[in-house]
Design a protein around this motif. Structure first.
Motif, mmCIF file in Angstrom:
data_model
loop_
_atom_site.group_PDB
_atom_site.id
_atom_site.type_symbol
_atom_site.label_atom_id
_atom_site.label_comp_id
_atom_site.label_asym_id
_atom_site.label_seq_id
_atom_site.Cartn_x
_atom_site.Cartn_y
_atom_site.Cartn_z
ATOM 1 N N SER A 49 0.962 -1.072 0.056
ATOM 2 C CA SER A 49 0.061 0.504 -0.211
ATOM 3 C C SER A 49 0.687 1.182 -0.230
ATOM 4 N N LEU A 50 2.182 1.225 0.712
ATOM 5 C CA LEU A 50 2.981 2.225 1.092
ATOM 6 C C LEU A 50 3.731 2.352 -0.896
ATOM 7 N N SER A 51 3.644 1.310 -1.222
ATOM 8 C CA SER A 51 4.276 1.723 -2.649
ATOM 9 C C SER A 51 5.816 1.050 -2.292
ATOM 10 N N ALA A 52 6.178 0.683 -1.285
ATOM 11 C CA ALA A 52 7.551 0.636 -0.352
ATOM 12 C C ALA A 52 8.720 -0.045 -1.330
ATOM 13 N N ASP A 53 9.307 0.032 -2.253
ATOM 14 C CA ASP A 53 9.533 -1.273 -3.384
ATOM 15 C C ASP A 53 10.825 -1.081 -2.406
ATOM 16 N N ALA A 54 11.529 -0.023 -1.620
ATOM 17 C CA ALA A 54 13.079 -0.070 -1.195
ATOM 18 C C ALA A 54 12.876 -1.152 -0.032
ATOM 19 N N ALA A 55 12.089 -1.513 0.539
ATOM 20 C CA ALA A 55 11.691 -2.198 1.417
ATOM 21 C C ALA A 55 12.196 -3.687 0.883
ATOM 22 N N TYR A 56 11.804 -4.058 0.037
ATOM 23 C CA TYR A 56 11.918 -5.351 -0.847
ATOM 24 C C TYR A 56 13.317 -6.295 -0.623
ATOM 25 N N PRO A 57 14.493 -5.864 -1.060
ATOM 26 C CA PRO A 57 15.662 -5.957 -0.891
ATOM 27 C C PRO A 57 16.291 -6.668 0.679
ATOM 28 N N LEU A 58 15.469 -6.016 1.265
ATOM 29 C CA LEU A 58 15.975 -6.437 3.045
ATOM 30 C C LEU A 58 15.060 -7.635 3.126
ATOM 31 N N LEU A 59 13.742 -7.629 2.965
ATOM 32 C CA LEU A 59 13.075 -8.226 3.187
ATOM 33 C C LEU A 59 13.062 -9.769 2.595
ATOM 34 N N LEU A 60 13.901 -9.878 1.299
ATOM 35 C CA LEU A 60 14.346 -10.764 0.218
ATOM 36 C C LEU A 60 15.460 -11.360 1.215
ATOM 37 N N ILE B 29 8.491 -1.176 8.686
ATOM 38 C CA ILE B 29 7.309 -0.437 8.072
ATOM 39 C C ILE B 29 7.088 1.257 8.726
ATOM 40 N N SER B 30 7.614 1.348 10.269
ATOM 41 C CA SER B 30 7.367 2.825 11.430
ATOM 42 C C SER B 30 9.189 3.138 10.264
ATOM 43 N N TYR B 31 10.077 2.470 10.163
ATOM 44 C CA TYR B 31 10.798 3.383 9.908
ATOM 45 C C TYR B 31 10.504 4.108 8.279
ATOM 46 N N TYR B 32 10.131 3.449 7.587
ATOM 47 C CA TYR B 32 10.013 4.586 6.246
ATOM 48 C C TYR B 32 8.445 5.615 6.350
ATOM 49 N N VAL B 33 6.980 5.100 7.159
ATOM 50 C CA VAL B 33 6.508 5.843 7.790
ATOM 51 C C VAL B 33 6.959 6.844 8.507
ATOM 52 N N ARG B 34 7.926 7.219 9.023
ATOM 53 C CA ARG B 34 8.567 7.735 10.061
ATOM 54 C C ARG B 34 9.040 8.512 9.298
ATOM 55 N N TRP B 35 9.889 8.073 8.938
ATOM 56 C CA TRP B 35 10.958 9.216 7.681
ATOM 57 C C TRP B 35 10.478 9.658 6.293
ATOM 58 N N THR B 36 10.037 8.753 5.263
ATOM 59 C CA THR B 36 9.441 9.224 4.413
ATOM 60 C C THR B 36 7.823 9.809 3.987
ATOM 61 N N VAL B 37 7.070 9.128 4.094
ATOM 62 C CA VAL B 37 5.489 9.295 4.012
ATOM 63 C C VAL B 37 5.787 10.334 4.789
ATOM 64 N N VAL B 38 5.586 10.913 6.644
ATOM 65 C CA VAL B 38 5.385 11.698 7.313
ATOM 66 C C VAL B 38 6.249 12.685 7.747
ATOM 67 N N GLY B 39 8.184 12.484 6.974
ATOM 68 C CA GLY B 39 9.060 13.106 7.346
ATOM 69 C C GLY B 39 9.139 13.923 6.219
ATOM 70 N N ARG B 40 8.749 13.181 5.253
ATOM 71 C CA ARG B 40 9.411 14.319 3.915
ATOM 72 C C ARG B 40 10.734 13.713 3.685
ATOM 73 N N ARG B 41 11.283 13.202 4.402
ATOM 74 C CA ARG B 41 13.162 13.073 4.492
ATOM 75 C C ARG B 41 13.738 12.687 2.788
ATOM 76 N N GLU B 42 14.907 12.489 3.401
ATOM 77 C CA GLU B 42 15.262 12.196 1.397
ATOM 78 C C GLU B 42 15.034 11.369 1.563
ATOM 79 N N LEU C 33 -2.690 5.824 5.361
ATOM 80 C CA LEU C 33 -2.421 6.517 6.757
ATOM 81 C C LEU C 33 -3.843 5.902 7.474
ATOM 82 N N LEU C 34 -5.169 7.024 7.116
ATOM 83 C CA LEU C 34 -6.245 6.476 7.767
ATOM 84 C C LEU C 34 -6.401 5.394 7.837
#
Length: 588
Positions: free
Chosen positions: A358-369, A388-401, A457-458
């Motif tokens: 749902s997050l389209s968090a493709d960057a997570a898949y190499p680590l999960l693999l 998931i918490s890292y991705y949401v806090r850093w990228t989705v909500v925090g809008r960091r690099e 998020l909702l």
């Protein structure tokens, strides 16, 4: 340097004609059929333009150069193995078959005779009634039988195809789509032509343009390695370059015997049958490599793989074999498919993998693999929650690099493959994750313009509220009828429009969830006109998060301050929904 035996001008009719050596796509090279609607429509438009130019009789317009092809030929040139040019020759054969079939449906005997001649001269012929057909173009094992069944095995008596093979791969559907597209183009072109005689002339002209007018340069090479080098050079700047195809060709080249080649083919069958789209295979191949070796960009993936594997395969004391790599690839592809489709069989993990998707968090898949190669799926739950918490806090909500997050996760995947424990990976992700105070502050101010992220998020907040209230969460989970609703409308009436409208519209405090019908009723209306839709909703995020604060009941208008207040309250909840590390509910 590659050895080239000959480079000769060849018309399409000379390449796939009855009096010339047949063209065969070898099983140890080439990709499957890959042309989609855009390429097929462009090809048709080019042929039509060429037909019009050819009618002028100008010498310069009598031929249409369609590009080079690369073949491996024996000394007597009794057969030609096709390494490059499959897409163009296959598509040309499909168009010839569409012309044949159109002629076969016409009433006149002449049309049927022409159709049969086209079949015998440019597609396949039989020496006798009960003999096996000789095909002038034979595709590789992944498409061969299907192509014969749907395109080449024409019954001259009935004017129909046998059609017993069922499409089972993406390339099969593309073959069917190309054929259907050409048939539709031909029907449209014939529609304004009234007489059957004129229709026959037009179809005959089209066929002649193809078999006599299309010109290739056939580059003949003596060996597969020479052909591969020419192929890579020709495709180095073109669309035909495919990392998946080049890697397979390379593995075939490095295979030392038929057993290793068959092992590679088995791996590729798994890829083709397991993934729905070629793009997914490309993505898997990169993620597979990243999981073991760290970050590499898509454009340099093949070069990197070839260099590293050549070094390992050619070592004086073999440390690594083609069959080993193929087996690892095949094994990883099965796990990767289970990860991206949330089908591991572990309910708690599959629910988290739904969130990743749902997050389209493709960057997570190499680590999960990488982790899935080291521990059972059940032991992945805790680290996936942290991820998931890292991705949401850093990228989705925090809008960091986001590229910094990618670099960290890709390097961590490599470390896991090299022996780092899952617990150590969990600790590292926890260390990277923004703390509660930072996340709450980020969340309280974040605009979420992407509807998919807002919905995610909702929805997860709604599920959290329902668990705390001990209310069944089936209402939300997987409910496609639930939509994101902008409380202060995206297109309000002019008298209710807030100053700095664009600032407030995508704030998360201005968004909630509603079922589809209620969402349509509430759309773009002032609060008093849609309060019933909110109060009657079964969703707690709509009932219990203070939506009424967004409306000034005394002044009769929207309150920007109310958006801030509601979002600040959602931010407090979010800290518990996406904690640093593992979630308290169901954490292992």
């Amino acid at each position: 340097m590659a050895i080239i035996k000959n480079a000769a001008r060849q018309t399409l009719g000379q390449l796939i004609g009855a009096n010339n050596p047949p063209v065969v796509v070898p099983d140890d090279s080439q990709r499957q059929y890959a042309w989609g609607k855009r390429e097929v429509d462009t090809y048709w438009a080019d042929i039509q333009k060429f037909m019009r130019a050819r009618r002028t009789g100008i010498q310069a317009s009598s031929e249409y150069f369609i590009g080079p092809i690369v073949t491996i030929t024996d000394d007597k040139i009794t057969t030609r193995s096709l390494l490059d040019g499959q897409q163009r020759l296959t598509t040309s054969t499909i168009l010839i078959a569409a012309i044949r079939d159109t002629l076969g449906t016409m009433a006149s005997t002449e049309a049927r005779v022409i159709a049969n001649n086209i079949q015998r001269d440019y597609i396949a012929r039989r020496d006798g009634r009960h003999s096996h057909p000789q095909y002038f173009l034979t595709l590789s094992l992944f498409d061969r039988d299907f192509f014969k069944d749907y395109i080449q095995n024409w019954n001259e008596a009935t004017g129909r195809m046998a059609v017993t093979e069922q499409p089972s791969r993406p390339s099969h559907k593309l073959i069917l789509d190309s054929y259907t597209s050409f048939k539709n183009h031909i029907i449209s072109a014939l529609d304004p032509i009234q007489s059957e005689e004129d229709r026959l002339d037009w179809l005959d002209e089209l066929a002649e343009c193809l078999v006599k007018g299309l010109v290739f340069v056939e580059v003949q090479t003596p060996t597969s390695s020479d052909a591969n080098e020419v192929f890579e050079t020709i495709n180095s700047r073109g669309k035909d370059l495919s990392t998946v195809d080049l890697v397979r060709n390379f593995l075939m080249e490095k295979s030392r015997n038929d057993e290793e080649k068959e092992r590679v083919n088995n791996a590729w069958r798994s890829l083709l049958d397991g993934f729905e789209r070629r793009e997914d295979i490309e993505k898997f191949l990169r993620h597979f490599w990243v999981a073991r070796h760290g970050d590499v960009r898509s454009h340099s993936l093949y070069t990197t793989i070839r260099k590293e594997l050549t070094h390992r395969f050619d070592a004086a004391t073999p440390r690594y074999e083609v069959r080993t790599f193929a087996a690892e690839l095949q094994n990883a592809s099965g796990r990767y498919i289970e990860l991206i489709t949330s089908s591991t069989g572990v309910e708690s993990l599959d629910s988290l993998l739904d969130e990743v998707r749902s997050l389209s968090a493709d960057a997570a898949y190499p680590l999960l693999l990488a982790i899935s190669d080291k521990v059972p799926y059940l032991q992945m739950v805790r680290v996936t929650q942290a991820l998931i918490s890292y991705y949401v806090r850093w990228t989705v909500v925090g809008r960091r690099e986001s590229t910094l997050l990618e670099e960290k996760l890709f390097d961590l995947a490599k470390q896991i493959s090299s022996g780092l424990s899952t617990e150590a990976a969990f600790e590292q992700i926890t260390h990277w994750t923004p703390d509660d105070a930072t996340f709450q502050s980020d969340f309280a101010q974040a605009p979420i313009p992407r509807s998919t992220q807002a919905r995610y998020l909702l929805t997860v907040i709604e599920q959290h509220l329902r668990r705390n209230a001990d209310v069944d969460d089936v209402v939300v989970a997987g409910a496609t009828a639930v939509h994101v609703e902008h409380i202060y409308p995206q297109s309000p009436e002019p008298e209710f429009r807030l100053d700095e409208h664009s600032t407030w519209i995508n704030r998360l405090g201005n968004q909630t969830l509603l079922h589809g019908r209620k969402n349509r009723i509430a759309s773009n209306k002032a609060y008093p006109e849609k309060v019933d839709a909110y109060s009657s909703s079964s969703l707690l995020i709509t009932q219990e998060t203070g939506i009424e604060r967004l409306w000034d009941f005394e002044g009769g208008g929207w309150r920007a301050r109310g958006i801030e207040e509601r979002q600040a309250d959602l931010a407090k909840i979010a800290v518990d929904v996406w904690p640093v590390g593992a979630r308290s509910d169901g954490a292992l």
